[in-house]
Design a protein around this motif. Sequence first.
Motif, PDB file in Angstrom:
ATOM      1  N   SER A 166       3.557  -3.297  -2.445  1.00 16.97           N
ATOM      2  CA  SER A 166       4.086  -2.617  -3.514  1.00 16.97           C
ATOM      3  C   SER A 166       3.453  -1.298  -3.759  1.00 16.97           C
ATOM      4  O   SER A 166       2.026  -1.280  -3.466  1.00 16.97           O
ATOM      5  N   THR A 167       4.242  -0.549  -4.136  1.00 19.31           N
ATOM      6  CA  THR A 167       3.675   0.848  -4.305  1.00 19.31           C
ATOM      7  C   THR A 167       2.501   1.098  -5.404  1.00 19.31           C
ATOM      8  O   THR A 167       2.445   0.423  -6.401  1.00 19.31           O
ATOM      9  N   GLY A 168       1.498   1.595  -4.908  1.00 13.97           N
ATOM     10  CA  GLY A 168       0.178   1.507  -5.770  1.00 13.97           C
ATOM     11  C   GLY A 168      -0.588   0.510  -5.510  1.00 13.97           C
ATOM     12  O   GLY A 168      -1.656   0.599  -6.126  1.00 13.97           O
ATOM     13  N   THR A 169      -0.298  -0.488  -5.013  1.00 21.22           N
ATOM     14  CA  THR A 169      -1.139  -1.457  -4.665  1.00 21.22           C
ATOM     15  C   THR A 169      -1.629  -1.230  -3.248  1.00 21.22           C
ATOM     16  O   THR A 169      -1.259  -0.615  -2.342  1.00 21.22           O
ATOM     17  N   ASP A 170      -2.739  -2.198  -2.771  1.00 23.79           N
ATOM     18  CA  ASP A 170      -3.345  -2.158  -1.399  1.00 23.79           C
ATOM     19  C   ASP A 170      -3.209  -3.090  -0.420  1.00 23.79           C
ATOM     20  O   ASP A 170      -3.516  -2.922   0.611  1.00 23.79           O
ATOM     21  N   THR A 171      -2.589  -4.119  -0.972  1.00 17.55           N
ATOM     22  CA  THR A 171      -2.497  -5.381  -0.115  1.00 17.55           C
ATOM     23  C   THR A 171      -1.105  -5.483   0.454  1.00 17.55           C
ATOM     24  O   THR A 171      -0.059  -5.658  -0.350  1.00 17.55           O
ATOM     25  N   GLN A 172      -1.108  -5.832   1.889  1.00 17.51           N
ATOM     26  CA  GLN A 172       0.106  -6.066   2.492  1.00 17.51           C
ATOM     27  C   GLN A 172       0.277  -7.592   2.859  1.00 17.51           C
ATOM     28  O   GLN A 172      -0.732  -8.147   3.052  1.00 17.51           O
ATOM     29  N   ASN A 180       7.402  -1.051   0.020  1.00 13.97           N
ATOM     30  CA  ASN A 180       7.108  -0.692   1.491  1.00 13.97           C
ATOM     31  C   ASN A 180       7.222  -1.738   2.331  1.00 13.97           C
ATOM     32  O   ASN A 180       7.032  -3.137   1.890  1.00 13.97           O
ATOM     33  N   GLY A 184       1.837   6.272  -2.532  1.00 16.08           N
ATOM     34  CA  GLY A 184       2.179   4.866  -3.103  1.00 16.08           C
ATOM     35  C   GLY A 184       1.890   4.088  -2.072  1.00 16.08           C
ATOM     36  O   GLY A 184       2.218   2.845  -2.520  1.00 16.08           O
ATOM     37  N   TYR A 220      -8.860  -9.596   7.196  1.00 18.75           N
ATOM     38  CA  TYR A 220      -7.301 -10.680   7.273  1.00 18.75           C
ATOM     39  C   TYR A 220      -7.781 -11.593   8.063  1.00 18.75           C
ATOM     40  O   TYR A 220      -8.586 -11.519   8.944  1.00 18.75           O
ATOM     41  N   PHE A 240       2.091 -10.583   5.045  1.00 16.00           N
ATOM     42  CA  PHE A 240       2.513 -10.501   6.356  1.00 16.00           C
ATOM     43  C   PHE A 240       3.591 -11.720   6.536  1.00 16.00           C
ATOM     44  O   PHE A 240       3.400 -12.852   5.821  1.00 16.00           O
TER      45      PHE A 240
END
Lengths: 112, 116
Positions: free
Chosen positions: A95-101, A31, B100, B36, A103
């Motif tokens: 990553s797919t299935g995880t929650d953290t982006q 993603n 996902g 954040y 930056f």
Amino acid sequence: DVKVTQSSRYLVKRTGEKVFLECVQDMDHENMFWYRQDPGLGLRLIYFSYDVKMKEKGDIPEGYSVSREKKERFSLILESASTNQTSMYLCASSSTGTDTQYFGPGTRLTVL
Amino acid sequence: AQSVTQLDSQVPVFEEAPVELRCNYSSSVSVYLFWYVQYPNQGLQLLLKYLSGSTLVKGINGFEAEFNKSQTSFHLRKPSVHISDTAEYFCAVSESPMRGYNKLIFGAGTRLAVHP
């Protein structure tokens, strides 16, 4: 560590120019996201992509397009830059299935 | 639709004092919550997150946040701040991931200024 890089830290363009902002991530994330950040408005989602060649509009897609030809690279395109697109642009990946982006450092774009 | 309200745009505080940055959200479904931090001239870095379980969440750099479902709040706290905590802090919410990925909705940000 996850690394998200953006092609430029600062960019100055003229009204009407076509502008490309590039983002690359090195963690094989599925993603990728493009945000713009403006004072008092926080971050607003422009477009995102959940797979190569797949894209979805975010909250403010008008005046922008995106391209994702390779998994690690996500490009934001301003077809004809306008002064109201002067802003900080942030790219993120997850990553797919995880929650953290995660930056990138951002590109500060000024359109004159 | 989801939304996030950060109640203070700027918070000035003296070094070694406690601080609380307030965040309220609205959503009709179960949510994930995030804080954040953005240091000057940098991108955003995750401080902490709430997904489920204990309502008190501890993060990096001595920060913690408490999820309060009845008040739909997720306030960020630190008992003693340092000059290096000067930064902009963003609260964000997402629904449980679908397909996902999760889309984040951000608040407007709170600028924390720590003074000596």
